[in-house]
Design an enzyme around this catalytic site. Sequence first.
Site, short mmCIF file in Angstrom:
data_model
loop_
_atom_site.label_atom_id
_atom_site.label_comp_id
_atom_site.label_asym_id
_atom_site.label_seq_id
_atom_site.Cartn_x
_atom_site.Cartn_y
_atom_site.Cartn_z
N LYS A 58 -60.00 5.39 -30.42
CA LYS A 58 -59.53 4.04 -30.76
C LYS A 58 -60.02 3.07 -29.70
CE LYS A 58 -56.02 1.54 -29.73
NZ LYS A 58 -56.59 0.16 -29.79
N GLU A 93 -55.98 7.62 -16.99
CA GLU A 93 -56.62 6.85 -15.92
C GLU A 93 -56.04 5.46 -16.01
OE1 GLU A 93 -58.49 4.23 -14.10
OE2 GLU A 93 -60.14 4.51 -15.51
N CYS A 117 -59.89 -1.57 -12.65
CA CYS A 117 -58.69 -0.85 -12.25
C CYS A 117 -58.70 -0.48 -10.77
CB CYS A 117 -58.49 0.39 -13.11
SG CYS A 117 -59.91 1.51 -13.07
N GLU A 120 -50.78 -5.40 -10.17
CA GLU A 120 -52.18 -5.40 -10.55
C GLU A 120 -52.47 -6.69 -11.31
OE1 GLU A 120 -55.35 -2.22 -12.36
OE2 GLU A 120 -53.48 -2.49 -13.47
#
Length: 531
Positions: A222, A298, A332, A429
């Site tokens: 996806k 991850e 990330c 983040e």
Amino acid sequence: MAAASRISSFLSRSLLSKGRICGVRRSVVCSYTTAAALEKPFTPSINVNYTKLLINGNFVDSASGKTFPTYDPRTGDVIAHVAEGDAEDINRAVSAARKAFDEGPWPKMTAYERSRVLFRFADLIDQHTQELATLETWDNGKPYEQAAKIELPMISRLIRYYAGWADKIHGLTVPADSPHLVQTIHEPIGVAGQIIPWNFPLLMFAWKVGPALACGNTVVIKTAEQTPLSALYAAKLLHEAGLPPGVLNVVSGFGPTAGAALATHMQVDKLAFTGSTETGKIVLELAAKSNLKPVTLELGGKSPFIVCKDADVDKAVELAHFALFFNQGQCCCAGSRTYVHESVYDEFLEKAKARALKRSVGDPFVAGIEQGPQIDSEQFEKIMRYIRSGVESGATLETGGERIGDKGFYIQPTVFSNVKEDMLIAKDEIFGPVQSILKFKDINEVIRRANTTSYGLAAGVFTQDIDTANTLTRALKVGTVWINCYDVFDAAIPFGGYKMSGQGREKGIHCLSNYLQVKAVVTPLKDPAWI
């Protein structure tokens, strides 16, 4: 050429490159304080031909007939309407993958035959770099030069890396304490469900699909709803390379519908997800509540970049700038907490500010542009809220902090000083072009502060002292430590995090175990000559 060399070359060469590259428009490169992002956007010379779902080797409409728009982050305009997959489409895709695994030729091919398909796929990626890089930039907003010269070569290299592994996966003969022949067999796990993010659409497609196919699995992937286009084109190339129908199925759609259906599907044998920690928790819970399928994650990060007192400040400034601002800060493992020793802090801060002011922001199709727009309005607004939070919490806004232009999602490269650990800009983040610079006194202090986070994805260390480097390498609770470098992503280097940055590893030999089952086979030996 190694990924590290490509990135280093990309950093060091003049950004005022001459001429045209693969449809890139030549223009004057300006700092963010000028009109670099205000010019009329370049119109890509490519047709968007693949907007349907790929199921069982065919491009098909969604079961509902619904579509959704994918947008150009440079303008907010619609690029194309893409088929919107939901639970029924996931069912169709999983059924195709299940049949391809249980009855089709892919798992029954020799490993060498599978490797040849992947090698041909890598060749096709190289042949179609212009088209793939154009789609990636148009849909995502990253600089074309970055996509074409750094990411696409890394992708074909990674596919070749796993093509090389396909016929080298084998078990062991294990000594037994009794007269038995004991063997271990590494078998493909079955149908792998994969969910990829929007910040590196093609790279994450390769990281997921490459090892899964090399091990003999079938896949339902996806894509992120923000960036569905490049994966569909790449999947078409993979079928041109000889992939049998049903082995790879691509469903475009949204997380709560298509993503949740994939995570909970009882016929999916393994799940891999890259994205935010918050969503990763949901994915893990859904997988556990269904058939307890194994999950690799991850996830997010808040990576420290530590500049020690013996550092070459000019080099440290450039590397720290790259560690944070690369890919519009939408990375990330971005070095989003820049810790600088107090003895060089003031010099570093002034030079970091000057470097941010020189950063070229504008249409990512223009040659020499370092920073394009953020992915969409939601991410843009999130970043702007964090910038306001930084100011309100007492950090010093050294430069940036504003929108560029009134169209698209461009943000000035932003630098904060006097940042404290309890501020949101130091804890969360941000996923944007916001550099937070913190001061430290000694190694023990910076180790403690760097580890005081729920994340543990990566870290950067800049020092000329090998003892300092070794101390920090072993003390930092992260999955990757880059010493005097950053974002080195060779295919053989494992990547993943500690703590809430995920579980399992991508890339390298370690990733193969994500897509294999180990079976022990025990056979009695009658009157063996030896045991």
